[in-house]
Enzyme design. Structure first.
Site, short mmCIF file in Angstrom:
data_model
loop_
_atom_site.label_atom_id
_atom_site.label_comp_id
_atom_site.label_asym_id
_atom_site.label_seq_id
_atom_site.Cartn_x
_atom_site.Cartn_y
_atom_site.Cartn_z
N HIS A 39 0.85 -1.20 0.00
CA HIS A 39 0.00 0.00 0.00
C HIS A 39 0.88 1.24 0.00
O HIS A 39 2.09 1.14 0.13
CB HIS A 39 -0.99 -0.01 1.16
CG HIS A 39 -0.37 0.07 2.54
ND1 HIS A 39 0.43 -0.91 3.06
CD2 HIS A 39 -0.45 1.04 3.50
CE1 HIS A 39 0.82 -0.58 4.29
NE2 HIS A 39 0.30 0.61 4.58
N HIS A 51 1.38 3.96 1.92
CA HIS A 51 1.93 4.71 3.06
C HIS A 51 3.46 4.85 2.97
O HIS A 51 4.14 3.91 2.57
CB HIS A 51 1.54 4.04 4.39
CG HIS A 51 0.11 4.31 4.79
ND1 HIS A 51 -0.56 3.55 5.72
CD2 HIS A 51 -0.75 5.26 4.36
CE1 HIS A 51 -1.80 4.03 5.86
NE2 HIS A 51 -1.94 5.06 5.04
N ASP A 108 5.85 4.68 5.01
CA ASP A 108 6.73 3.69 5.64
C ASP A 108 6.71 2.36 4.89
O ASP A 108 7.34 1.39 5.32
CB ASP A 108 6.36 3.49 7.13
CG ASP A 108 4.96 2.94 7.34
OD1 ASP A 108 4.02 3.46 6.71
OD2 ASP A 108 4.81 1.99 8.13
N HIS A 109 6.03 2.34 3.72
CA HIS A 109 6.02 1.13 2.88
C HIS A 109 6.55 1.41 1.47
O HIS A 109 6.84 0.48 0.73
CB HIS A 109 4.59 0.55 2.80
CG HIS A 109 4.10 0.12 4.15
ND1 HIS A 109 4.08 -1.20 4.54
CD2 HIS A 109 3.69 0.84 5.22
CE1 HIS A 109 3.65 -1.27 5.80
NE2 HIS A 109 3.42 -0.05 6.24
N HIS A 156 -7.28 -0.90 5.83
CA HIS A 156 -6.26 0.03 6.34
C HIS A 156 -6.14 1.22 5.38
O HIS A 156 -6.12 2.38 5.80
CB HIS A 156 -4.94 -0.74 6.46
CG HIS A 156 -3.76 0.07 6.90
ND1 HIS A 156 -3.65 0.59 8.16
CD2 HIS A 156 -2.63 0.44 6.24
CE1 HIS A 156 -2.49 1.25 8.26
NE2 HIS A 156 -1.87 1.17 7.10
N ASP A 168 0.00 -4.06 6.21
CA ASP A 168 -0.64 -3.52 7.41
C ASP A 168 -2.11 -3.95 7.50
O ASP A 168 -2.92 -3.27 8.12
CB ASP A 168 -0.58 -1.98 7.41
CG ASP A 168 0.80 -1.44 7.75
OD1 ASP A 168 1.71 -2.25 7.99
OD2 ASP A 168 0.96 -0.20 7.74
N HIS A 177 4.86 -4.73 10.71
CA HIS A 177 5.27 -4.04 11.94
C HIS A 177 5.39 -5.01 13.10
O HIS A 177 4.71 -6.04 13.13
CB HIS A 177 4.24 -2.97 12.34
CG HIS A 177 4.16 -1.80 11.40
ND1 HIS A 177 4.91 -0.65 11.58
CD2 HIS A 177 3.43 -1.60 10.29
CE1 HIS A 177 4.62 0.21 10.61
NE2 HIS A 177 3.73 -0.34 9.81
#
Ligand code: ZN
Ligand code: FE
Length: 242
Positions: A57, A59, A61-62, A115, A134, A172
């Site tokens: 996805h 985001h 942090d991805h 998410h 996530d 995570h």
């Protein structure tokens, strides 16, 4: 599986970087890119040249390391692509039921919104592994930023409908805080208490609690257990007793 190696390592605060290497073809997939420099360091140390990124996805942090890794290795970026402009450098846009090959091994894509409105997971059956980003965490569930509880429930059903032994690689390390919530709703459930004790010992030793498995999450994940009539009855009885 003998000919596919999976290397998981901490990235940023609580993300995991994951490298998947197919010995026969030499292909190496990077699952999401929390930290491009760290991923490159880990790949180089293994002697694995990344050939592709599989993004779950959009985001940051991805996807934050996408461009750095693309520039360094000239790799191909796979990801969810219905919404334009969200996955930096995307080459191959994927959705429900799409398949592509990783060397000789098929990868199957499932859409798991909740998410984010577009979130996909990658099922690599040859490694008995699914990379779930996530959507699902060990004992937990991704925050609903863009989707509805109904969508997330359906997404959980897809992931936990995979064969029981499937390893679930979440993005995570949230397990111990998830455990506190799980115990607040299902405390005393033997499978849960046993799992939490195991996770606490693992964290004390500095070990990741990822991957989890379909079988373990079906027995312990509070968001999945919410769908079991027996569990709901038990939770209500517990609440009444308090
Ligand atoms: Zn996210
Ligand atoms: Fe994340």
């Amino acid at each position: 599986m003998a000919d596919i190696d999976i290397h998981l390592f901490p990235c940023l605060n609580d993300n995991y970087g994951i490298l998947v290497h197919d010995r026969a073809s030499g292909r190496t997939a990077v699952i999401d890119t929390p930290d491009g420099e760290e991923i490159a360091r880990q790949a180089d140390a293994k002697g694995w040249r990344p050939t592709e990124i599989w993004n779950t996805h959009w985001h940051p942090d991805h996807t934050g390391g996408n461009i750095l890794l693309k520039e360094r290795y000239g790799l191909t970026i796979y990801g969810p692509g219905r919404v334009d402009g969200r996955i930096p450098g995307i080459d191959v846009k994927l959705g429900e039921g799409d398949r592509f090959d990783f060397g000789d091994h098929p990868v199957r894509v499932m859409e798991t919104p909740g998410h984010t409105e577009e979130h996909i997971v990658f099922h690599l059956e040859a490694a008995t592994a699914c990379f779930v980003g996530d959507t699902l965490f060990t004992l937990g569930c991704g925050r609903l930023f863009e989707g509805t509880p109904e969508q997330m429930w359906e997404s959980f059903g897809k992931i936990l409908g995979l064969p029981e032994e499937t390893k679930l690689y979440c993005a995570h390390e949230y397990t111990l805080s998830n455990a506190r919530f799980a115990q607040s709703v299902d405390g005393g459930l033997p499978a849960l208490e046993e799992a939490v004790a195991r996770y606490e010992a693992m964290r004390e030793r500095g070990e990741p609690t990822v991957p989890t498995t379909v079988a373990v999450e079906r027995a312990t994940n509070p968001f999945w257990l919410a769908g079991s009539a027996k569990e709901l009855g038990r939770r209500r009885a517990l609440k009444d007793a308090m």
